[in-house]
Write a protein that holds these residues in place. Sequence first.
Motif, mmCIF file in Angstrom:
data_model
loop_
_atom_site.group_PDB
_atom_site.id
_atom_site.type_symbol
_atom_site.label_atom_id
_atom_site.label_comp_id
_atom_site.label_asym_id
_atom_site.label_seq_id
_atom_site.Cartn_x
_atom_site.Cartn_y
_atom_site.Cartn_z
ATOM 1 N N GLY A 1 47.538 44.100 35.423
ATOM 2 C CA GLY A 1 47.645 43.395 36.694
ATOM 3 C C GLY A 1 48.297 44.239 37.769
ATOM 4 O O GLY A 1 48.781 45.349 37.529
ATOM 5 N N THR A 2 48.344 43.693 38.971
ATOM 6 C CA THR A 2 48.935 44.371 40.127
ATOM 7 C C THR A 2 50.454 44.211 40.110
ATOM 8 O O THR A 2 51.001 43.451 39.313
ATOM 9 C CB THR A 2 48.378 43.749 41.427
ATOM 10 O OG1 THR A 2 48.825 42.384 41.498
ATOM 11 C CG2 THR A 2 46.867 43.794 41.459
ATOM 12 N N PRO A 3 51.145 44.893 41.005
ATOM 13 C CA PRO A 3 52.621 44.786 41.035
ATOM 14 C C PRO A 3 53.133 43.356 41.218
ATOM 15 O O PRO A 3 54.239 43.032 40.782
ATOM 16 C CB PRO A 3 53.005 45.668 42.228
ATOM 17 C CG PRO A 3 51.915 46.688 42.304
ATOM 18 C CD PRO A 3 50.666 45.967 41.914
ATOM 19 N N HIS A 4 52.343 42.517 41.864
ATOM 20 C CA HIS A 4 52.791 41.149 42.112
ATOM 21 C C HIS A 4 52.143 40.149 41.173
ATOM 22 O O HIS A 4 52.146 38.940 41.438
ATOM 23 C CB HIS A 4 52.527 40.763 43.570
ATOM 24 C CG HIS A 4 53.272 41.605 44.552
ATOM 25 N ND1 HIS A 4 52.644 42.445 45.455
ATOM 26 C CD2 HIS A 4 54.609 41.770 44.760
ATOM 27 C CE1 HIS A 4 53.547 43.065 46.181
ATOM 28 N NE2 HIS A 4 54.750 42.680 45.774
ATOM 29 N N GLY A 5 51.555 40.622 40.083
ATOM 30 C CA GLY A 5 51.053 39.718 39.054
ATOM 31 C C GLY A 5 49.648 39.189 39.269
ATOM 32 O O GLY A 5 49.299 38.132 38.738
ATOM 33 N N GLY A 6 48.819 39.938 39.994
ATOM 34 C CA GLY A 6 47.425 39.541 40.189
ATOM 35 C C GLY A 6 46.489 40.668 39.809
ATOM 36 O O GLY A 6 46.811 41.500 38.951
ATOM 37 N N ILE A 7 45.313 40.688 40.430
ATOM 38 C CA ILE A 7 44.410 41.835 40.343
ATOM 39 C C ILE A 7 43.904 42.116 41.766
ATOM 40 O O ILE A 7 44.243 41.400 42.708
ATOM 41 C CB ILE A 7 43.239 41.600 39.342
ATOM 42 C CG1 ILE A 7 42.488 40.332 39.665
ATOM 43 C CG2 ILE A 7 43.741 41.565 37.922
ATOM 44 C CD1 ILE A 7 41.341 40.510 40.557
ATOM 45 N N TYR A 8 43.100 43.167 41.897
ATOM 46 C CA TYR A 8 42.654 43.554 43.232
ATOM 47 C C TYR A 8 41.256 43.024 43.539
ATOM 48 O O TYR A 8 40.360 43.080 42.690
ATOM 49 C CB TYR A 8 42.646 45.077 43.360
ATOM 50 C CG TYR A 8 44.018 45.701 43.334
ATOM 51 C CD1 TYR A 8 44.920 45.478 44.367
ATOM 52 C CD2 TYR A 8 44.407 46.510 42.267
ATOM 53 C CE1 TYR A 8 46.190 46.044 44.341
ATOM 54 C CE2 TYR A 8 45.662 47.091 42.238
ATOM 55 C CZ TYR A 8 46.555 46.844 43.277
ATOM 56 O OH TYR A 8 47.801 47.410 43.237
#
Length: 627
Positions: free
Chosen positions: A351-358
């Motif tokens: 995941g991304t740094p904030h807990g999602g994906i791009y």
Amino acid sequence: MTESSTRHPMTGNEMSGESAGGMERHQYDVVVVGAGGAGLRAAIAAHESGARTAIVCKSLLGKAHTVMAEGGIAAAMGNRWPEDNWEVHFRDTMRGGKMLNNWRMAQLHAQEAPERVMELEDWGALFDRTDDGLISQRDFGGHKYARLAHVGDRTGLEMIRTLQQRAVALGIDVFMELTVTDLMKDPSTGSGQAGRIAGAFGYWRESGRFVLFEAPSVILATGGIGKSFKVTSNSWEYTGDGHALAMRAGASLINMEFVQFHPTGMVWPPSVKGLLVTESVRGDGGILKNSEGKRFMFDYIPEFFKAETADTVEEADRWYDDKKNNRRPPELLPRDEVARAINSEIKAGRGTPHGGIYLDIASRRMPEFIRKRLPSMYHQFKELADVDITAEPMEIGPTCHYVMGGVEVDADTQESAVTGLYAVGECSGGMHGSNRLGGNSLGDLLVFGKRAGEAATAYASSLGDNRPRVDEADVKAAERSALAPFEVEGGENPYTIQSDLQQSMNDLVGIIRTAAELEESLTEVEAFKVRAKSMKVEGHRQYNPGWHLAIDLRNMLIVSECIAKAALAREESRGGHTRDDFPGPNAEWGTKNLVVNLNAEGTGVDLHEKPLPVMPDELKKYFEEKS
């Protein structure tokens, strides 16, 4: 009660009034609760059918959650693909719902949506256009052809604007910022009258003053249940009011285990976590990548969709370039499939740094294209997250978005099991089965809003002088119930209970479920119900948001129990319901709905199974042919 003649503040229409210091009372043929797309369309249909009609809305007129529907209205108009027709749309809808849909509702929706879109245009809606001047239609997940009529990424806003303008022009009475807390029923036991709807009881949110609407037909169009979850795209009004009102009146709900987690909600900053990122971003070329830069959706194409979905990047890119290759990119799989894939990537640590994906459209489309086709998304990310989506990817993740479950209704009329009570839009169930396709919501509002308004008027007109009456004892009971939080000494703040409920539902009844967690959630809901009995509201009835929440919380607790209990009972994974301990679909479960009712004591939820309506042979053929 002595009544004085008063006039409605918006329309100037003469209304029944009130005695000095007494309760405000009004008489109508049809009362519509909710002023989103479904409520407005129902009210217009009722008025045009000859009914004295009122719209009652919790918020301000024009502020309904429908304005957040950005992508478009699914309708097989054939403006981009002449091969498109209602049969293909019907098949897509049923397959998207994993065949658990009410086939008749799916059929009516597919057949009538194009006419409802053209009607909107006749009333002044301004749609985007193809090069030859037809209403433009865009691609969306789960739809074989580009069939979403749209206005940039502000379709819901344009729809509400058009319907609102129509309703006001017709002179329909609108009661804004008024919450309905109870439905009134005829207490008579003679002539088969017992149990008929007789009206609705509520209060002005500004003053706290009570209002009684006497009407033989009530149409619920109150939207969804998303505020029971911590991370949601839903607005503050979505506290399951219509679901709970119907249950307390004696109606049943179906499909409540099926909650759609939209694949793409904002994950940053925290103040806007869950805010919707329209599927139009993917429909116009956006792709999903994990933190390693991999376009991961190719790893998650289900067998069911392999024949229609591109299985290589090159194939998918060719589709975007010329739209002639009908094997679609995997980002446009149905929402449940995409949401589960995103969830899997995040749980796997990609995941991304904030807990999602791009979500990346910047590398796929020119900036001017993005700003023209997705103006709301451009401004939303620029203003709220300081992200320029024409130059960099968005961080997104699943968010509670829509409930497929709702009031069990007749497919043709939208009437519930309670005579005179109708439900339409997100608070009705059956149309979408286990998973709603993007774009089918706005068409649903229009098609069944019109049908409900006409049916409610026909019923009210048939009564003549045999109209149901409101029992004054029930009115007094509704008053006492609404005021109960003011009588508690040393009780708990309703905001604390709501916060705990939202966290519990997010953690235990979220996108991936297990028996142990669902059982724990039901235990916690019971504890919340005990705590809610001692909710304490400070201050007066005027301008009191704590009181509003205390009333809403009763509804949120009912619908939360319905969702968890149905999710525990359905031991399979299907559509918006995913069980980690039962990872695949089960053919036996694919033949039945789960139905919930309020128990005899009114303190909990009873559940039973019900066979699906049998689809006629002339419609079954659409699922036997290869296409």
